[in-house]
Design a protein around this motif. Sequence first.
Motif, PDB file in Angstrom:
ATOM      1  N   ILE A 185       0.818  -1.211   0.000  1.00  0.00           N
ATOM      2  CA  ILE A 185       0.000   0.000   0.000  1.00  0.00           C
ATOM      3  C   ILE A 185       0.851   1.258   0.000  1.00  0.00           C
ATOM      4  O   ILE A 185       0.449   2.314  -0.503  1.00  0.00           O
ATOM      5  N   TRP A 186       2.085   1.137   0.555  1.00  0.00           N
ATOM      6  CA  TRP A 186       2.962   2.311   0.595  1.00  0.00           C
ATOM      7  C   TRP A 186       3.411   2.720  -0.799  1.00  0.00           C
ATOM      8  O   TRP A 186       3.711   3.896  -1.037  1.00  0.00           O
ATOM      9  N   MET A 187       3.410   1.767  -1.710  1.00  0.00           N
ATOM     10  CA  MET A 187       3.783   2.088  -3.090  1.00  0.00           C
ATOM     11  C   MET A 187       2.680   2.871  -3.797  1.00  0.00           C
ATOM     12  O   MET A 187       2.910   3.487  -4.844  1.00  0.00           O
ATOM     13  N   LEU A 188       1.475   2.848  -3.211  1.00  0.00           N
ATOM     14  CA  LEU A 188       0.347   3.538  -3.840  1.00  0.00           C
ATOM     15  C   LEU A 188       0.170   4.967  -3.338  1.00  0.00           C
ATOM     16  O   LEU A 188      -0.593   5.736  -3.920  1.00  0.00           O
ATOM     17  N   LEU A 189       0.872   5.342  -2.259  1.00  0.00           N
ATOM     18  CA  LEU A 189       0.703   6.675  -1.690  1.00  0.00           C
ATOM     19  C   LEU A 189       1.012   7.813  -2.672  1.00  0.00           C
ATOM     20  O   LEU A 189       0.296   8.820  -2.694  1.00  0.00           O
ATOM     21  N   PRO A 190       2.093   7.691  -3.484  1.00  0.00           N
ATOM     22  CA  PRO A 190       2.346   8.782  -4.437  1.00  0.00           C
ATOM     23  C   PRO A 190       1.168   9.051  -5.363  1.00  0.00           C
ATOM     24  O   PRO A 190       0.996  10.179  -5.832  1.00  0.00           O
ATOM     25  N   THR A 191       0.358   8.010  -5.607  1.00  0.00           N
ATOM     26  CA  THR A 191      -0.813   8.191  -6.470  1.00  0.00           C
ATOM     27  C   THR A 191      -1.784   9.201  -5.872  1.00  0.00           C
ATOM     28  O   THR A 191      -2.365  10.031  -6.591  1.00  0.00           O
ATOM     29  N   PHE A 192      -1.950   9.142  -4.564  1.00  0.00           N
ATOM     30  CA  PHE A 192      -2.865  10.070  -3.911  1.00  0.00           C
ATOM     31  C   PHE A 192      -2.399  11.512  -4.054  1.00  0.00           C
ATOM     32  O   PHE A 192      -3.191  12.416  -4.372  1.00  0.00           O
TER      33      PHE A 192
END
Length: 496
Positions: A185-192
């Motif tokens: 899930i930490w890899m998805l944070l930049p998406t936010f």
Amino acid sequence: MFFDAFGTDAFLLLTAFLLFSGVLVAKFSSRWGIPSLILFIVVGMIAGSDGLGLIYFDDAKTAQIIGVFALVIILFEGGLHTKWATVRSVAGPSLSLATLGVIITSTIIGLSAYWLFELSLLQGMLLGAIVGSTDAAAVFAALKERNIKAKMGATLEAESGTNDPMAVFLTLSFIELTLMPDQSIWMLLPTFFLQMGAGIVLGVIFGKVASFSINRIRLDSSALYPIFSVAFALITYSVTAFIGGSGFLAVYVAALVIGNSELTYRYSIFQFNEGFAWMAQILMFIILGLLVFPGQLFSTTIVWDGLFLSLLLILVARPVAVFLSLIKMNYTIREKIFISWAGLRGAVPIVLATFPIVDGVENSQFMFNIVFFIVLTSALVQGSTISLVAKKLHLVGPKKDVPHHSIELISMGKAAAEMIQYQTNSESAIVGMKLRDISFPARANISAIVRNNEVITPYGETEIKTGDFLYILVEEKYKEQLKKVLEQKIERPAAE
């Protein structure tokens, strides 16, 4: 089936019937004290396969497309009518509710769903993410023309207009994690952060470009300007979404910029978009009503599970999220209670609930039915009691005075003139003055005055009173000069 038997003719007749039903529903919803979205959904459910059987509809992908389109139009119309000065004063609290508030709500509901239902932890969190945000369509409709204090209305509208990025991010992230458990899930944070940043930046850019274009381009008919504005709304969403930003946030920001700019044919644009938003709302909720099967929705399991989760959301998750998000933000206990109660769920959670179905997530139909039941409960219980709760908490503001008369200017060719509407207030310098004594520009004439819902023909001896709606025909090059006259305030003596 009715549609299959008659094809195109039946589709047109059915569309007319559904729109006609939606208009009647909107007419009587306020009289009955029931939010219109509930009645729109009921119309869809009655027309569906478990009702009269007029339409068999179970295409989640089509419902998703229609829902996204309708939400763009509704957000755009809501942003147009939002005053930047009001939003700016509540920007911090609204953004806190739109981010931290959504995370807290989603977490409480997600963990509860995991413990209560036969769902995995990721599926439970996915369900929580879907219902984590308030809904712009429901909030705008519930607060429209209700005399709620300006601070409360602005906070709720700004929150609902900006919390979609977090809800969409969490929903898509948990879908991806459910389908690909090895993903972090930490890899998805930049998406936010990309969604938020791109949404705000592109919203401002497209809003300024739209405002400039509307004022500069001379179209042959005034009716084309509202269509031009809608085109910008759709372009703003699609371009922003294409590069990975939040299209919903971009549309709302762009509408804020446009609505707070000086525009030619301003009221034509506003009135068209208000009507278009109503049509989009009617269509969206009826389609979502068609998508659900009442036989499944009102089964014993869904009713009890959905009712428990609804009560948990309304009485626990939302209040906890509001009180934590608004720590040290100058809101009283009563105001926080009201914001907690007015956090309506609506179309956004239902549209987001179609994503797991389209992507083939396990238990997605169960989650859709639970979300649908939560929306119905939220709209019915919270939406129908907003005014009552505001009154009990002493958060009722001044009555919203909306003129029930409209005056339209028909543009002949490329005439550089516009009809301006202005409402006087107790601080307006022109209140108490006679028309002949007001220094209006030479090329500005008052065409009519609306006072207490009556149209008054203006003469030189006509005296301006507080609350009057003035309709002034002015050439564009004199608009700024007219604005300065209208915005003059009464000079009060300095306090000793």
